[in-house]
Design a protein around this motif. Structure first.
Motif, mmCIF file in Angstrom:
data_model
loop_
_atom_site.group_PDB
_atom_site.id
_atom_site.type_symbol
_atom_site.label_atom_id
_atom_site.label_comp_id
_atom_site.label_asym_id
_atom_site.label_seq_id
_atom_site.Cartn_x
_atom_site.Cartn_y
_atom_site.Cartn_z
ATOM 1 N N THR A 146 -12.454 13.741 -1.627
ATOM 2 C CA THR A 146 -11.201 14.419 -1.323
ATOM 3 C C THR A 146 -10.478 14.671 -2.640
ATOM 4 O O THR A 146 -11.020 14.414 -3.708
ATOM 5 N N ARG A 147 -9.269 15.244 -2.575
ATOM 6 C CA ARG A 147 -8.510 15.480 -3.802
ATOM 7 C C ARG A 147 -7.162 14.808 -3.705
ATOM 8 O O ARG A 147 -6.477 14.910 -2.691
ATOM 9 N N LEU A 148 -6.840 14.081 -4.763
ATOM 10 C CA LEU A 148 -5.548 13.424 -4.810
ATOM 11 C C LEU A 148 -4.905 13.848 -6.120
ATOM 12 O O LEU A 148 -5.514 13.720 -7.184
ATOM 13 N N ALA A 149 -3.700 14.377 -6.033
ATOM 14 C CA ALA A 149 -2.973 14.868 -7.211
ATOM 15 C C ALA A 149 -3.845 15.826 -8.012
ATOM 16 O O ALA A 149 -3.930 15.766 -9.230
ATOM 17 N N GLY A 150 -4.546 16.694 -7.305
ATOM 18 C CA GLY A 150 -5.321 17.736 -7.972
ATOM 19 C C GLY A 150 -6.636 17.269 -8.551
ATOM 20 O O GLY A 150 -7.351 18.040 -9.176
ATOM 21 N N GLN A 151 -6.990 16.008 -8.350
ATOM 22 C CA GLN A 151 -8.226 15.519 -8.953
ATOM 23 C C GLN A 151 -9.166 15.008 -7.868
ATOM 24 O O GLN A 151 -8.726 14.427 -6.874
ATOM 25 N N GLU A 152 -10.443 15.260 -8.046
ATOM 26 C CA GLU A 152 -11.387 14.773 -7.043
ATOM 27 C C GLU A 152 -11.439 13.243 -7.056
ATOM 28 O O GLU A 152 -11.546 12.629 -8.108
ATOM 29 N N ARG A 154 -17.609 6.463 12.177
ATOM 30 C CA ARG A 154 -16.841 7.611 12.673
ATOM 31 C C ARG A 154 -17.254 8.828 11.867
ATOM 32 O O ARG A 154 -17.362 8.774 10.649
ATOM 33 N N ILE A 155 -17.507 9.952 12.565
ATOM 34 C CA ILE A 155 -17.905 11.182 11.872
ATOM 35 C C ILE A 155 -16.650 11.915 11.410
ATOM 36 O O ILE A 155 -15.703 12.070 12.177
ATOM 37 N N VAL A 156 -16.656 12.334 10.149
ATOM 38 C CA VAL A 156 -15.521 13.076 9.612
ATOM 39 C C VAL A 156 -16.011 14.471 9.252
ATOM 40 O O VAL A 156 -17.080 14.622 8.668
ATOM 41 N N ALA A 157 -15.218 15.454 9.586
ATOM 42 C CA ALA A 157 -15.624 16.830 9.279
ATOM 43 C C ALA A 157 -14.875 17.320 8.049
ATOM 44 O O ALA A 157 -13.720 16.952 7.839
ATOM 45 N N PRO A 158 -15.525 18.153 7.221
ATOM 46 C CA PRO A 158 -14.808 18.740 6.086
ATOM 47 C C PRO A 158 -13.603 19.523 6.584
ATOM 48 O O PRO A 158 -13.669 20.169 7.629
ATOM 49 N N GLY A 159 -12.514 19.462 5.834
ATOM 50 C CA GLY A 159 -11.312 20.174 6.237
ATOM 51 C C GLY A 159 -10.361 19.337 7.059
ATOM 52 O O GLY A 159 -9.185 19.658 7.185
ATOM 53 N N GLU A 160 -10.859 18.241 7.600
ATOM 54 C CA GLU A 160 -10.015 17.365 8.397
ATOM 55 C C GLU A 160 -8.938 16.734 7.505
ATOM 56 O O GLU A 160 -9.213 16.369 6.369
ATOM 57 N N GLY A 219 0.833 -1.193 0.000
ATOM 58 C CA GLY A 219 0.000 0.000 0.000
ATOM 59 C C GLY A 219 0.865 1.238 0.000
ATOM 60 O O GLY A 219 2.087 1.155 0.110
ATOM 61 N N ALA A 220 0.205 2.368 -0.179
ATOM 62 C CA ALA A 220 0.917 3.630 -0.096
ATOM 63 C C ALA A 220 0.087 4.536 0.785
ATOM 64 O O ALA A 220 -1.139 4.455 0.757
ATOM 65 N N GLU A 221 0.744 5.357 1.546
ATOM 66 C CA GLU A 221 -0.004 6.237 2.432
ATOM 67 C C GLU A 221 0.175 7.685 2.000
ATOM 68 O O GLU A 221 1.263 8.111 1.654
ATOM 69 N N VAL A 222 -0.936 8.410 1.965
ATOM 70 C CA VAL A 222 -0.883 9.831 1.609
ATOM 71 C C VAL A 222 -1.805 10.593 2.552
ATOM 72 O O VAL A 222 -2.836 10.078 2.970
ATOM 73 N N ALA A 223 -1.411 11.820 2.849
ATOM 74 C CA ALA A 223 -2.267 12.673 3.693
ATOM 75 C C ALA A 223 -3.162 13.494 2.775
ATOM 76 O O ALA A 223 -2.676 14.151 1.852
ATOM 77 N N LEU A 224 -4.488 13.422 3.000
ATOM 78 C CA LEU A 224 -5.432 14.126 2.125
ATOM 79 C C LEU A 224 -6.419 14.914 2.979
ATOM 80 O O LEU A 224 -6.733 14.538 4.105
ATOM 81 N N THR A 225 -6.923 16.007 2.392
ATOM 82 C CA THR A 225 -7.898 16.837 3.095
ATOM 83 C C THR A 225 -9.307 16.409 2.684
ATOM 84 O O THR A 225 -9.599 16.276 1.492
ATOM 85 N N VAL A 226 -10.169 16.215 3.662
ATOM 86 C CA VAL A 226 -11.555 15.825 3.368
ATOM 87 C C VAL A 226 -12.325 17.043 2.862
ATOM 88 O O VAL A 226 -12.309 18.090 3.496
ATOM 89 N N ASP A 227 -12.955 16.927 1.703
ATOM 90 C CA ASP A 227 -13.801 18.018 1.188
ATOM 91 C C ASP A 227 -15.219 17.880 1.702
ATOM 92 O O ASP A 227 -15.898 18.856 2.009
#
Ligand SMILES: Nc1ncnc2c1ncn2[C@@H]1O[C@H](COP(=O)(O)OP(=O)(O)OP(=O)(O)O)[C@@H](O)[C@H]1O
Ligand SMILES: [Mg+2]
Lengths: 303, 364
Positions: free
Chosen positions: B318-324, B333-339, B297-305
């Motif tokens: 979310t966006r990965l390499a500039g693409q949704e 688990r509740i996730v908030a935008p921006g997290e 696997g690979a791990e990346v940090a991403l921002t939740v939209d």
């Protein structure tokens, strides 16, 4: 004043609003009905207005019930109607099916098909009177030129041929009623059941017989209702072409009623005849309407 | 015995080609689902098999016999139509028995077979009703009953469930599956609902624009999509596709993020190749909230939209390499935008497609 009435007694408003319609109905429908019903119970003659006051009860009716002079034209009308409606249905169905099949010029044909209905029945009557005339008619002319016959055929003089000629004119003029309604039916016909029938093993005829025709029958019954009323009151074509002759052999109900009322001046008796023939029309309408309801029952709610 | 074979089958309406030469073999008693977006030629193909549509080119064979010029009634197939196509003027009994009556069966035989079919489909109490007096699901069953009474060589279904509400569709789907187990016959089933395709099919045929994109078992089609089209069409939410280049044994995304080439694909890529990295939402999950935590696997940090909680799981945009991209979080688990979360890409289940052709880089 009207405002005062509607504010004080609001439950009167509907009746108030209906008044113009009720008054119209009274003069246009109710009064003539009552008047003619009354005259059918008197020996009323147009030329002797005072006869309208001598009430004779059901004498006009009882006379008619035993008079073959009435029942023969009555039966003839029923026969005429039966033959005309069946043939018009058959021809109308054929025309509708053919027009439904063609892809080019369909609109034009649909319009042309309506032409006979645009002519006044009196003119149609005159036209056929000349076509069928035994001396100068183009039909005899054509038959003789083609060598199909060497003497003039008495189209409007022989009783049977005259009936045929009348039927011909009637059918020519009104087959399009059937054709139009059946064509509308064909246009409205869903394609899926036809395809399902093909897959279920039907050939073209079986598909028509088991799927198309049942679907079209409500449309046919509507046409029959309209046409039965039409034919039962047939007057103009007959009057013009044969005048009910020869010797009363093509007399139909309404030519007889007109003759009785105006020529023989027995308006009372004519009105009695008219009432009996109205019952006939109601019977036909009721019969076709019942058929229509039965045939339509399945059409509600199915997409 | 009725296998169905299509050889280079072409359908044109005038100059407009609708089906462009498809080849397909459907085995005896196989349940094959044709799936694809609206207008791709599924119904047309089915109707050519049924005989309701002329075949412009190629051959259709049923049970080894070429049927191109046979009318539907000589093909011994049954069809269930999208809007049921029941005979509106006949009651259920007559609808079911109509085919047998036309075939000239005796009344006793008809009533026996209609009775059996009605029993299988639970229509016995409804036999005297007309179609207008039935609910959508009941009409649907009558349509199926009409198909099975005739003992055809094959059943053709054209989106039979698309007029039903979601719940009924689920029920009927299960019933069709059961029915096929009871009445084993060749089935060709058209749908644009991929859930129906996945659950019903022995084999799925994915169509697009009059071509076949891929033929395979549901699992083959899901796990090894042959093209980007199949990859995004089968599976919901659709697979994410990210443009990338191969360089130095890694898949380099548009923004420079590099993830290793999945092991099973290493032999199939060369440096400089433009590819699309395909990875399903289920395979992009926050660490600790994924389906599988082992394997490469690979791990990346991403921002939740945006997060759509669905109960036991959430769909995350979310966006990965500039693409949704869409990702899945498993667990309540509740996730908030921006997290900002660390996501793990399960690369053993990732796909690579040739960017130029859209075909998968691995030969199946
Ligand atoms: N009679 C016709 N004349 C011209 N084009 C047609 C005709 N019937 C269908 N088409 C075209 O053929 C193509 C395929 O149609 P078809 O009905 O097979 O699609 P489909 O895959 O079943 O789609 P859907 O899922 O919407 O039912 C469509 O682009 C359609 O416009
Ligand atoms: Mg379709």
């Amino acid at each position: 004043m009207i405002r005062a009435l509607t504010t004080k007694r609001p439950e009167m408003t509907p009746f108030l609003l209906l008044t113009p319609a009720l008054i119209t109905m009274l003069f246009v429908v109710a009064l003539p009905l009552v008047f003619s019903l009354w005259t059918s119970l008197t020996p009323y003659q147009l030329t002797k207005p005072q006869t309208i006051y001598s009430f004779v009860g059901l004498r006009n009716y009882t006379r008619l019930l035993t008079d073959p002079g009435f029942w023969i034209p009555f039966g003839r009308t029923v026969l005429f109607l039966t033959i005309a409606l069946n043939l018009e249905f058959a021809f109308g169905l054929g025309i509708a099916l053919l027009i439904n099949k063609i892809t080019w010029g369909q609109r034009g044909l649909r319009t042309i098909m309506m032409f006979p209905m645009m002519f006044s029945p009196i003119l149609v009557g005159f036209q056929f009177k000349f076509i069928f005339n035994d001396n100068i008619g183009i039909l005899n002319n054509a038959l003789q030129s083609l060598g199909l016959t060497d003497q003039a055929i008495p189209w409007l003089v022989d009783a049977k041929l005259a009936m045929f000629s009348l039927l011909f004119a009637e059918i020519w003029m009104s087959t399009s009623v059937f054709a139009i309604l059946l064509l509308a039916g064909l246009f409205a016909m869903p394609r899926d059941p036809l395809e399902a029938a093909k897959v279920d093993g039907c050939n073209a005829f079986q598909t028509f017989r088991h799927i198309t025709l049942p679907f079209l029958m409500p449309f046919a019954y509507i046409a029959m209702t309209i046409r039965s009323l039409d034919v039962a009151r047939a007057y103009d074509i007959v009057k013009v072409m044969t005048g009910g002759g020869p010797a009363g052999r093509t007399e139909l109900l309404w030519t007889m009623i007109a003759r009785t009322g105006y020529e023989n001046a027995k308006m009372g008796q004519a009105n009695a005849m008219a009432y009996i023939s109205t019952v006939l029309s109601i019977l036909f309408t009721w019969y076709f309407y019942r058929k229509l309801i039965a045939a339509r029952r399945f059409m509600g709610g199915v997409q | 015995m009725a296998a169905i074979t299509l050889e280079k089958v072409v359908k044109k309406y005038g100059a407009l080609g609708v089906v462009h030469g498809i080849d397909l073999t459907i085995a005896h008693e196989e349940f094959v689902v044709l799936v694809g977006p609206s207008g791709c030629g599924k119904s047309t193909t089915l109707r050519m098999i049924a005989g309701l549509e002329d075949i412009t080119g190629g051959l259709v064979k049923i049970g080894g016999q070429v049927v191109n010029d046979l009318p539907p009634r000589k093909r011994n197939i049954s069809m269930v139509f999208q809007n049921y196509a029941l005979y509106p003027h006949m009651n259920v009994r007559d609808n079911l028995g109509f085919g047998l009556k036309i075939a000239g069966q005796s009344p006793a035989e008809i009533s026996k077979r209609v009775g059996e079919a009605a029993e299988i489909l639970g229509l016995t109490p409804l036999l005297d009703r007309t179609p207008a007096e039935l609910s959508g699901g009941q009409r649907q069953r009558v349509a199926m009953g009409r198909a099975i009474v005739r003992n055809p060589d094959a059943f053709l279904f054209d989106e039979p469930l698309s007029n039903l509400d979601a719940k009924l569709r689920g029920q009927m789907r299960a019933e069709i599956k059961k029915l096929h187990q009871k009445v084993r016959t060749t089935v060709v089933y058209v749908t644009h609902d991929q859930v129906e395709a996945m659950t019903l099919a022995d084999r799925i045929v994915v169509m697009k624009d009059g071509h076949i994109e891929q033929v395979g078992t549901p699992m083959q089609v899901f796990n090894h999509p042959a093209t980007t089209f199949v990859a995004t069409f089968i599976g919901s939410p659709p697979m994410n596709l990210l443009p990338a280049t191969i360089s130095g044994g890694a898949v380099r995304l548009a923004d420079g993020t590099a993830v290793p080439v999945p092991d099973r694909l290493t032999g199939h890529v060369r440096d400089g190749m433009a590819v699309l990295l395909g990875i399903r939402p289920d395979d992009i999950s926050p660490v600790g909230h994924g389906l599988s935590q082992d394997g490469p696997g690979a791990e990346v940090a991403l921002t939740v939209d945006l997060a759509e909680p669905l109960g036991m799981e959430s769909l995350i945009y979310t966006r990965l390499a500039g693409q949704e991209v869409q990702a899945k979080l498993y667990g309540p688990r509740i996730v908030a935008p921006g997290e900002v979360l660390t996501f793990r890409l399960a690369l053993d289940r990732a796909h690579l497609f040739d960017a130029a052709t859209g075909k998968t880089v691995r030969a199946l």
